[in-house]
Design a protein around this motif. Structure first.
Motif, PDB file in Angstrom:
ATOM      1  N   GLU A 156      12.632   2.061  -1.107  1.00 46.67           N
ATOM      2  CA  GLU A 156      11.729   2.021   0.047  1.00 46.67           C
ATOM      3  C   GLU A 156      10.556   1.081  -0.216  1.00 46.67           C
ATOM      4  O   GLU A 156       9.963   1.074  -1.297  1.00 46.67           O
ATOM      5  CB  GLU A 156      11.214   3.417   0.354  1.00 46.67           C
ATOM      6  N   LEU A 157      10.225   0.281   0.772  1.00 44.83           N
ATOM      7  CA  LEU A 157       9.063  -0.595   0.686  1.00 44.83           C
ATOM      8  C   LEU A 157       7.794   0.201   0.941  1.00 44.83           C
ATOM      9  O   LEU A 157       7.681   0.876   1.969  1.00 44.83           O
ATOM     10  CB  LEU A 157       9.191  -1.719   1.719  1.00 44.83           C
ATOM     11  N   ILE A 158       6.861   0.159   0.005  1.00 42.04           N
ATOM     12  CA  ILE A 158       5.561   0.789   0.228  1.00 42.04           C
ATOM     13  C   ILE A 158       4.499  -0.309   0.286  1.00 42.04           C
ATOM     14  O   ILE A 158       4.515  -1.254  -0.497  1.00 42.04           O
ATOM     15  CB  ILE A 158       5.232   1.826  -0.865  1.00 42.04           C
ATOM     16  N   SER A 159       3.589  -0.186   1.235  1.00 43.23           N
ATOM     17  CA  SER A 159       2.539  -1.194   1.430  1.00 43.23           C
ATOM     18  C   SER A 159       1.178  -0.605   1.103  1.00 43.23           C
ATOM     19  O   SER A 159       0.961   0.610   1.196  1.00 43.23           O
ATOM     20  CB  SER A 159       2.558  -1.699   2.880  1.00 43.23           C
ATOM     21  N   PHE A 160       0.261  -1.464   0.731  1.00 40.12           N
ATOM     22  CA  PHE A 160      -1.100  -1.041   0.400  1.00 40.12           C
ATOM     23  C   PHE A 160      -2.041  -2.219   0.604  1.00 40.12           C
ATOM     24  O   PHE A 160      -1.603  -3.349   0.904  1.00 40.12           O
ATOM     25  CB  PHE A 160      -1.169  -0.511  -1.035  1.00 40.12           C
ATOM     26  N   SER A 161      -3.316  -1.985   0.469  1.00 41.17           N
ATOM     27  CA  SER A 161      -4.301  -3.057   0.639  1.00 41.17           C
ATOM     28  C   SER A 161      -4.085  -4.134  -0.423  1.00 41.17           C
ATOM     29  O   SER A 161      -3.686  -3.829  -1.555  1.00 41.17           O
ATOM     30  CB  SER A 161      -5.717  -2.493   0.534  1.00 41.17           C
TER      31      SER A 161
END
Length: 387
Positions: free
Chosen positions: A330-335
């Motif tokens: 799963e792709l996880i995004s963050f700042s």
């Protein structure tokens, strides 16, 4: 008086003969009627056994555009039903259960599906369903015997549960990934785990682009081919029929030869378990000669089945999701996080649990990971034994 005296009645012998003949005719009629009734019950039972078998494995005649669409209980759960009750009632709060798979003949008799036309309970052993009902044989004059009516579901449960899915991945020019790009591709097959949930099985491709999965249950399953540097995912589904070995070729929309690789590298021997063994960390270094900004990560592993809550960057939590937690692939995004040229940073993934919404902590010892960063960097990390 002479006229009355000349009239004759039936003799006793004649009366007895009439009674005997009438009894024989009645017996023959009763036996013939009984045979017809038993024949009807045999046919009724056979039809119900067929319906029960279709409820377990699906009806192969049901399809959509030539693709089989019905796989019954096994297709949804990934295991054989523990009993015929599981065809009508969810056996344990299974989220993948899509029943009831069988409709009662009589709605007011809730367990009618478990008995034959003689009222005897069916015998189910995973491979066959049997009726012990009465069978009439030999015609009107033949003996009345008892026997089984047997409906075979499969020759072996391995025909339904241990199939094979394989394929080959090419780029849009028909070129396999080769040694340079084989680590950039992951194939994820989503299948029911037999316990009411889905599991994501992940494999690598070899330099020729080939991959395979063994022990796959029947059903229509989601297949995802992930190109890690760009988080580009090709979704397909595979239809697995009993006793099959499914093979397909898949073509990406990009050219792998034009892909670019980055300069983030893992510092040797920096990967390790966290103190509780329910997470791990590693150090990466920017060797590109310029700053690199990262805003997403894909974390991949094949086993154990687990879901993580936290991602930390230099000790700061940049990802925190408790329900659902993040899964493998799963792709996880963050700042955005910037790594200066020559800088080293610590990356940590923590709080691995058995289910997306929680469950028990999972020990992640002796697990191999692939981590793809948003700039195209791909590194490998591995954990050792839990202390």
């Amino acid at each position: 008086m002479r006229g009355f005296q000349s009239s004759k009645g039936f003799t006793l012998v004649e009366v007895v003969m009439v009674i005997v003949i009438a009894g024989i005719l009645a017996t023959i009629a009763f036996q013939a009627g009984s045979n017809v009734y038993d024949t009807a019950r045999v046919e009724e039972t056979r039809q119900e056994l067929d319906a029960l078998a279709f409820a377990i494995t699906g009806n192969p005649a049901l399809n959509n555009d030539g693709v089989r669409s019905d796989f019954g209980y096994v297709g949804d759960i990934g295991a054989m039903p523990p009993s015929l009750d599981a065809l009508v009632q969810n056996p344990g709060g299974y989220s993948t259960w899509r029943g009831p798979y069988f409709q009662n003949r009589f709605s007011r008799i809730t367990d009618d599906y478990k008995t034959d036309a003689w009222g005897k309970t069916y015998l189910y052993n995973g491979v066959t369903i049997s009726s012990q009902g009465k069978i009439v044989g030999g015609g009107c004059s033949g003996p009345v015997t008892s026997g089984d009516i047997i409906r075979r579901i499969c020759n072996s449960t391995s025909d339904l549960l241990l199939n094979r899915v394989s394929g080959t991945v090419f780029d849009r020019h028909g070129t396999p990934p080769g040694y340079a790009f084989r680590d950039s591709l992951r194939v994820v097959l989503s299948v029911p785990d037999g316990a009411g949930n889905f599991t994501r099985r992940t494999v690598l491709v070899n330099s020729g682009g080939h991959f395979s999965f063994d022990s796959v249950s029947i059903g229509n399953h989601d297949l995802a081919i992930i190109y890690l540097p760009d988080h580009d995912t090709l979704h397909r589904f595979v239809s697995v029929t009993p006793k099959s070995s499914v093979y397909h070729e898949y073509y990406l929309s990009r050219s792998l030869s034009s892909a670019s690789l980055s300069e983030l590298t893992k510092i040797s021997n920096s990967d390790s378990l966290t103190s509780a063994c329910h997470g791990f960390y590693f150090w990466i270094q920017n060797n590109s000669g310029s700053d690199i900004t990262i805003n997403s990560v894909v974390l991949l592993w094949s086993s154990p089945t687990a879901y993580y809550r936290y991602a930390r960057w230099q000790g700061t939590t940049v990802f925190n999701r408790s329900n659902p937690k993040a899964a493998s692939g799963e792709l996880i995004s963050f700042s955005p996080q910037t790594i200066s040229s020559g800088e080293s940073v610590k990356i940590e993934f923590d709080d691995f649990r058995t289910f997306p919404n929680g469950g028990s902590p999972v020990n992640m010892n002796n697990t191999s990971f692939n981590i793809a960063f948003s700039d195209g960097s791909i590194i490998e990390a591995a954990t050792g034994d839990c202390p």
